[in-house]
Design a protein around this motif. Structure first.
Motif, PDB file in Angstrom:
ATOM      1  N   GLY A  52      59.172  51.074  18.997  1.00 20.14           N
ATOM      2  CA  GLY A  52      60.616  51.148  18.905  1.00 20.14           C
ATOM      3  C   GLY A  52      61.262  50.744  20.211  1.00 20.14           C
ATOM      4  N   GLY A  53      62.538  51.137  20.352  1.00 22.33           N
ATOM      5  CA  GLY A  53      63.281  50.771  21.547  1.00 22.33           C
ATOM      6  C   GLY A  53      64.068  49.492  21.379  1.00 22.33           C
ATOM      7  N   PHE A  54      64.363  49.149  20.121  1.00 27.87           N
ATOM      8  CA  PHE A  54      65.116  47.913  19.861  1.00 27.87           C
ATOM      9  C   PHE A  54      66.517  48.264  19.351  1.00 27.87           C
ATOM     10  CE2 PHE A  54      60.669  46.805  19.914  1.00 27.87           C
ATOM     11  CZ  PHE A  54      60.654  45.628  20.649  1.00 27.87           C
ATOM     12  N   ALA A  55      67.027  47.533  18.404  1.00 25.99           N
ATOM     13  CA  ALA A  55      68.412  47.730  17.982  1.00 25.99           C
ATOM     14  C   ALA A  55      68.667  49.148  17.492  1.00 25.99           C
ATOM     15  CB  ALA A  55      68.771  46.718  16.896  1.00 25.99           C
ATOM     16  N   GLU A  56      67.656  49.792  16.910  1.00 26.70           N
ATOM     17  CA  GLU A  56      67.856  51.152  16.405  1.00 26.70           C
ATOM     18  C   GLU A  56      68.162  52.136  17.526  1.00 26.70           C
ATOM     19  OE1 GLU A  56      63.820  51.383  17.998  1.00 26.70           O
ATOM     20  OE2 GLU A  56      64.915  49.842  16.876  1.00 26.70           O
ATOM     21  N   GLU A  65      67.328  40.873  20.021  1.00 24.85           N
ATOM     22  CA  GLU A  65      67.845  39.498  19.983  1.00 24.85           C
ATOM     23  C   GLU A  65      66.851  38.518  20.603  1.00 24.85           C
ATOM     24  OE1 GLU A  65      71.537  39.934  22.016  1.00 24.85           O
ATOM     25  OE2 GLU A  65      72.635  40.609  20.229  1.00 24.85           O
ATOM     26  N   GLU A  66      66.135  38.956  21.624  1.00 26.62           N
ATOM     27  CA  GLU A  66      65.118  38.099  22.239  1.00 26.62           C
ATOM     28  C   GLU A  66      63.973  37.824  21.260  1.00 26.62           C
ATOM     29  OE1 GLU A  66      64.017  40.281  25.674  1.00 26.62           O
ATOM     30  OE2 GLU A  66      65.828  39.765  26.808  1.00 26.62           O
ATOM     31  N   LEU A  67      63.580  38.847  20.484  1.00 25.04           N
ATOM     32  CA  LEU A  67      62.547  38.632  19.466  1.00 25.04           C
ATOM     33  C   LEU A  67      63.011  37.597  18.446  1.00 25.04           C
ATOM     34  CD1 LEU A  67      61.286  42.254  18.594  1.00 25.04           C
ATOM     35  CD2 LEU A  67      60.381  40.665  20.298  1.00 25.04           C
ATOM     36  N   ALA A  68      64.257  37.743  17.984  1.00 28.44           N
ATOM     37  CA  ALA A  68      64.796  36.806  16.995  1.00 28.44           C
ATOM     38  C   ALA A  68      64.815  35.390  17.536  1.00 28.44           C
ATOM     39  CB  ALA A  68      66.197  37.245  16.572  1.00 28.44           C
ATOM     40  N   ALA A  69      65.101  35.239  18.815  1.00 24.66           N
ATOM     41  CA  ALA A  69      65.140  33.903  19.418  1.00 24.66           C
ATOM     42  C   ALA A  69      63.751  33.267  19.434  1.00 24.66           C
ATOM     43  CB  ALA A  69      65.704  33.998  20.837  1.00 24.66           C
ATOM     44  N   LEU A  95      57.121  31.625  14.138  1.00 27.93           N
ATOM     45  CA  LEU A  95      56.233  32.778  13.978  1.00 27.93           C
ATOM     46  C   LEU A  95      56.846  33.748  12.976  1.00 27.93           C
ATOM     47  CD1 LEU A  95      53.659  34.019  15.640  1.00 27.93           C
ATOM     48  CD2 LEU A  95      55.403  35.492  16.649  1.00 27.93           C
ATOM     49  N   ARG A  96      56.043  34.282  12.065  1.00 28.70           N
ATOM     50  CA  ARG A  96      56.532  35.302  11.133  1.00 28.70           C
ATOM     51  C   ARG A  96      56.342  36.673  11.758  1.00 28.70           C
ATOM     52  NH1 ARG A  96      58.379  33.629   6.309  1.00 28.70           N
ATOM     53  NH2 ARG A  96      59.807  35.267   6.977  1.00 28.70           N
ATOM     54  N   LEU A  97      57.425  37.428  11.838  1.00 27.74           N
ATOM     55  CA  LEU A  97      57.410  38.711  12.534  1.00 27.74           C
ATOM     56  C   LEU A  97      57.726  39.845  11.581  1.00 27.74           C
ATOM     57  CD1 LEU A  97      57.401  40.495  15.091  1.00 27.74           C
ATOM     58  CD2 LEU A  97      59.830  39.932  15.368  1.00 27.74           C
ATOM     59  N   LEU A  98      56.843  40.851  11.540  1.00 26.00           N
ATOM     60  CA  LEU A  98      57.097  42.095  10.822  1.00 26.00           C
ATOM     61  C   LEU A  98      57.540  43.135  11.842  1.00 26.00           C
ATOM     62  CD1 LEU A  98      56.955  43.727   8.167  1.00 26.00           C
ATOM     63  CD2 LEU A  98      54.607  44.337   8.786  1.00 26.00           C
ATOM     64  N   LEU A 157      58.982  47.659   6.488  1.00 26.84           N
ATOM     65  CA  LEU A 157      59.729  46.534   7.059  1.00 26.84           C
ATOM     66  C   LEU A 157      60.334  46.829   8.424  1.00 26.84           C
ATOM     67  CD1 LEU A 157      61.543  45.460   3.785  1.00 26.84           C
ATOM     68  CD2 LEU A 157      59.640  44.278   4.891  1.00 26.84           C
ATOM     69  N   GLY A 158      60.639  48.099   8.713  1.00 24.60           N
ATOM     70  CA  GLY A 158      61.256  48.409   9.993  1.00 24.60           C
ATOM     71  C   GLY A 158      62.602  47.722  10.150  1.00 24.60           C
ATOM     72  N   ASN A 159      62.862  47.176  11.335  1.00 23.50           N
ATOM     73  CA  ASN A 159      64.157  46.546  11.605  1.00 23.50           C
ATOM     74  C   ASN A 159      64.320  45.179  10.948  1.00 23.50           C
ATOM     75  OD1 ASN A 159      64.405  48.794  13.184  1.00 23.50           O
ATOM     76  ND2 ASN A 159      64.899  47.723  15.081  1.00 23.50           N
ATOM     77  N   ALA A 160      63.237  44.616  10.436  1.00 19.27           N
ATOM     78  CA  ALA A 160      63.285  43.375   9.643  1.00 19.27           C
ATOM     79  C   ALA A 160      64.033  42.258  10.346  1.00 19.27           C
ATOM     80  CB  ALA A 160      63.896  43.650   8.264  1.00 19.27           C
ATOM     81  N   VAL A 161      63.661  41.991  11.587  1.00 13.70           N
ATOM     82  CA  VAL A 161      64.245  40.857  12.305  1.00 13.70           C
ATOM     83  C   VAL A 161      63.959  39.545  11.585  1.00 13.70           C
ATOM     84  CG1 VAL A 161      63.957  39.459  14.402  1.00 13.70           C
ATOM     85  CG2 VAL A 161      64.336  41.918  14.579  1.00 13.70           C
ATOM     86  N   ASP A 162      62.771  39.442  11.012  1.00 12.25           N
ATOM     87  CA  ASP A 162      62.380  38.204  10.329  1.00 12.25           C
ATOM     88  C   ASP A 162      61.920  38.490   8.903  1.00 12.25           C
ATOM     89  OD1 ASP A 162      61.520  35.548   9.782  1.00 12.25           O
ATOM     90  OD2 ASP A 162      59.499  36.060  10.468  1.00 12.25           O
ATOM     91  N   VAL A 163      60.764  39.100   8.749  1.00  5.40           N
ATOM     92  CA  VAL A 163      60.216  39.363   7.413  1.00  5.40           C
ATOM     93  C   VAL A 163      61.014  40.498   6.766  1.00  5.40           C
ATOM     94  CG1 VAL A 163      58.199  40.140   6.123  1.00  5.40           C
ATOM     95  CG2 VAL A 163      57.925  38.554   8.037  1.00  5.40           C
ATOM     96  N   SER A 164      61.587  40.202   5.609  1.00  8.39           N
ATOM     97  CA  SER A 164      62.411  41.175   4.894  1.00  8.39           C
ATOM     98  C   SER A 164      61.863  41.359   3.489  1.00  8.39           C
ATOM     99  CB  SER A 164      63.865  40.700   4.845  1.00  8.39           C
ATOM    100  OG  SER A 164      63.944  39.452   4.165  1.00  8.39           O
ATOM    101  N   ALA A 165      62.503  42.229   2.718  1.00  7.52           N
ATOM    102  CA  ALA A 165      62.019  42.520   1.363  1.00  7.52           C
ATOM    103  C   ALA A 165      61.900  41.264   0.499  1.00  7.52           C
ATOM    104  CB  ALA A 165      62.916  43.557   0.694  1.00  7.52           C
ATOM    105  N   PRO A 166      62.896  40.367   0.478  1.00  5.66           N
ATOM    106  CA  PRO A 166      62.736  39.162  -0.354  1.00  5.66           C
ATOM    107  C   PRO A 166      61.516  38.333   0.028  1.00  5.66           C
ATOM    108  CG  PRO A 166      65.037  39.436   0.255  1.00  5.66           C
ATOM    109  CD  PRO A 166      64.258  40.442   1.045  1.00  5.66           C
ATOM    110  N   ASP A 167      61.186  38.268   1.321  1.00  2.00           N
ATOM    111  CA  ASP A 167      59.998  37.523   1.742  1.00  2.00           C
ATOM    112  C   ASP A 167      58.730  38.131   1.141  1.00  2.00           C
ATOM    113  OD1 ASP A 167      61.175  35.599   3.654  1.00  2.00           O
ATOM    114  OD2 ASP A 167      61.661  37.384   4.807  1.00  2.00           O
TER     115      ASP A 167
END
Length: 688
Positions: free
Chosen positions: A100-104, A114-118, A125-128, A188-198
């Motif tokens: 943890g320690g991110f947007a939450e 935001e750095e992870l998303a960049a 890269l696919r990120l969970l 999924l956690g914060n789902a920066v990339d991989v989300s439920a639809p994926d």
């Protein structure tokens, strides 16, 4: 790599644990232990820590010794983006950030996320995650989780897609205890990339998954989630649990906005896409477990045959099924005659069927009930009494093709657990209690109804376009007139003289209202006066309207008595255009008794909405009242949805009340709200 391809994440050939540790309590050490099974199955497991000479100093070094598709990142939040970039450069195609320690957490964590998303955007890269407890793929030996006990989760045919890592694991453990296990379980956690639809899209092509449990907390992209559920449910069942039943949003300008909470709208959208809805995690396990074993044949109103070896649990089961609006038909004459030859005369045999006590005839009882032409699903319950009957053999002997069985087996101990697992292996859905049986049967019925309904195809129709700007009640009703929706005769008046002339023309009694587009809740400010029959009453009403600032009036013939509905079309911020139907006036708000659909939809689909209302009996001629013409309601609702879809400058259209009369539907009030300029850049102009 394709942005939708998740094989590198969920079926990697090699995994690097970045931040691995020898300290037992640290995350890196826990993950390394959890992934030993992957190495035992021949996967390349590389431990990376630049400060430990016994481990690889970098992901690139680990990749030199074997394939590294997936990086498990166990470093502080501020360092994660750099590790992701390094892993992608070394050839990794997926990563999991558990910490943890991110947007939450807010503060600097927002920037770290935001750095992870960049990095994800730059590398593909696919990120969970981040902020997830990982995922489980037991069949592949991948227990990419730091939660103790994950290695005990059995491979199975149910997949879990959960917003929360904790819920993901809780469901995986419950499914294992129920004898099902999991094919894949993802938090999924914060789902920066991989989300439920994926993940749902990935599961659509997974032959090892028979049914999917979906846990939803919030939705970022409604149309994308709906599309993913629709595509997946066409191939295998999806059971959804949506969190937030008691959410309370800010009061909106209309009843529609106040009632269409995110929880209700999300549930309605998922159901319309083909998902089976449940109310809690226990029901989710029973429902998805049943659907992983069997599916009932498609039917618009499938029937249930109830067979119980003990009357008390059978009554609990029947009561629960009735609460789910399951149809439990009386069995046909030949079926009852066959049962009479098998059971004691004092037992109830019309449906439910009470055997009195399980005995050797139980298999033939199951077969007789399942053979009845009105029965599509068997709901059964029996205590485990091996001296009286072999339940597994009885159910096997009583099976009828295309009529699934959900059987509750009561008892405790290893023999009971073994019997339940033998039943599952035989293709029989199993529960531990009557409520679990009802949940499983309810899921099979809902799934059968969805498949009988088939995909809706809302054909585009001609509706007014270019509609926008402020609408007072008269202008709003003029729009309804153009759609062919009935409204009472009325006159818009700019003076007392015009109001008196309108009364003379229309004849009393009339309703007299303030006519002002800015006044939406007219009754709350004293802006509506009913039953005005003569000039003196009219002047008194106009005096009261003038006292609240009225400059224009609406004089309208009173409508006949009837039952009031609220029907609204609204542009939901997550799912787009929706339709809402409820009992009219303040009743809908007080009881929250509403049905919701995504627009556009066909008149036939819209006509099904009233049946969902708890107060639907009021619409069927209650105590001599009018009867709702469902087809007329369907055409009206569908038309409102089409109007909203075709006019991006509109935000809401509400008819409240929409009165059911003996002569049909009449719109007594209407509100049309334009979108604010910041909401929409469309250049649509108001209609002339």
């Amino acid at each position: 790599m394709s942005r939708t391809g998740l094989d590198a994440l969920f079926a990697p050939k090699g995994i690097a644990v970045v931040g691995a540790s020898r300290s037992p309590g640290k995350l890196g050490a826990t993950l390394a232990r959890s992934l030993r099974g992957f190495a035992e199955k021949g996967g390349h497991l590389a431990l990376v820590n630049s400060r430990d000479d016994t481990m690889y100093p970098s992901v690139r070094a680990a990749a030199g010794a074997g394939p590294v598709d997936l990086a498990m990142v166990c470093v502080p939040a501020a360092a994660c983006a750099g590790v992701l970039a390094e892993a992608a450069d070394a050839g990794a195609r997926a990563a999991v950030v558990c910490g943890g320690g991110f947007a939450e957490a807010g503060g600097p964590g927002v920037g770290h996320q935001e750095e992870l998303a960049a990095v994800v955007a730059a590398t593909g890269l696919r990120l969970l995650g981040p902020n997830t407890s990982g995922f489980l793929a037991p069949r592949a030996g991948v227990t990419a989780s730091f939660v103790p006990g994950v290695a005990q989760v059995r491979p199975g045919r149910v997949a879990v897609v959960a917003a929360s890592g904790g819920v993901n694991h809780a469901l995986a453990f419950l499914l294992t205890e129920a004898g099902h296990g999991v094919s894949l379980a993802v938090g999924l956690g914060n789902a920066v990339d991989v989300s439920a639809p994926d993940v749902l899209g990935h599961l659509a092509g997974d032959p090892e998954t028979a049914a999917v449990a979906l846990h939803v907390e919030s939705v970022a992209d409604g149309p994308r989630l709906v599309d993913a559920v629709r595509r997946l449910s066409a191939r295998r069942p999806v059971v959804a649990l949506v969190v937030g039943r008691h959410d309370i949003g800010a009061f909106a300008a209309s009843h529609t906005g106040a009632l269409a909470t995110s929880w209700r709208t999300t549930r309605a959208a998922l159901a319309q896409a083909g998902a089976v809805l449940v109310d809690d995690e226990r029901e989710l396990v029973d429902a998805v477990g049943a659907l992983a074993v069997a599916r009932a044949r498609p039917a618009p109103d499938p029937g249930v045959g109830v067979v119980t070896a003990q009357a008390g649990p059978g009554l609990l089961l029947l009561d629960d099924l009735r609460g789910r609006r399951a149809r439990v038909p009386e069995l046909a004459g030949p079926t009852q005659e066959a049962l009479a030859t098998l059971l004691p005369p004092l037992t109830f045999q019309r449906n439910p069927v009470d055997t009195g006590r399980p005995g050797p005839e139980l298999g033939r009882v199951f077969h007789a009930v399942a053979s009845d032409h009105q029965v599509d699903v068997i709901a059964g319950y029996a205590l485990h009494e091996p001296d009286a009957v072999d339940l597994v053999a009885a159910v096997r002997a009583g099976r009828v093709a295309d009529v699934p069985v959900v059987l509750g087996v009561g008892g405790t101990g290893d023999d009971v657990v073994r019997a339940r697992r033998d039943l599952l292996a035989a293709g029989v859905a199993v529960a531990t209690d009557p409520r679990g049986v009802a949940a499983g049967v309810g899921a099979l019925l809902a799934d059968a109804r969805v498949r009988a309904r088939g995909p809706g195809a809302a054909a585009p129709r001609r509706v007014p376009t270019g509609v926008g700007g402020a609408h007072d009640e008269d202008r709003a009703k003029g729009l309804l007139d153009r759609l062919g929706i009935g409204t009472p005769p009325r006159r818009a008046c700019g003076s007392r003289a015009e109001a008196r002339a309108a009364l003379a023309e229309l004849g009393g009694p009339v309703a007299v209202k303030i006519l002002d587009a800015a006044v939406l809740h007219k009754t709350e400010v004293g802006g509506v006066h009913l039953g005005i029959a003569g000039p003196a009453e009219l002047d008194a009403a106009l005096d009261r309207l003038d006292a609240i600032g009225a400059t224009r009036y609406l004089v309208e013939r009173m409508a006949p008595a009837g039952v009031d509905l609220v029907l609204g079309a609204r542009r939901d911020p997550v799912f787009g255009p929706i339709l809402l139907l409820g009992l009219g006036g303040t009743t809908a708000e007080a009881l929250a008794d509403v049905a919701i659909r995504l627009a556009p939809l066909t008149p036939e689909e819209a006509a099904e909405m009233p049946a969902e209302l708890a107060g639907h009996a009021l619409l069927d001629g209650w105590r001599g009242g009018p009867v709702l013409d469902a087809a007329e309601l369907g055409r009206t609702a569908s038309m409102l949805g089409d109007l909203l879809v075709a006019n991006p400058a509109l935000d809401e259209i509400e008819v409240n009340p929409l009165r059911i009369t003996h002569d049909g539907l009449v719109a007594l009030d209407a509100v049309v709200l334009a979108r604010r300029p910041t909401e929409d850049a469309d250049t649509a102009h108001p209609d002339q």
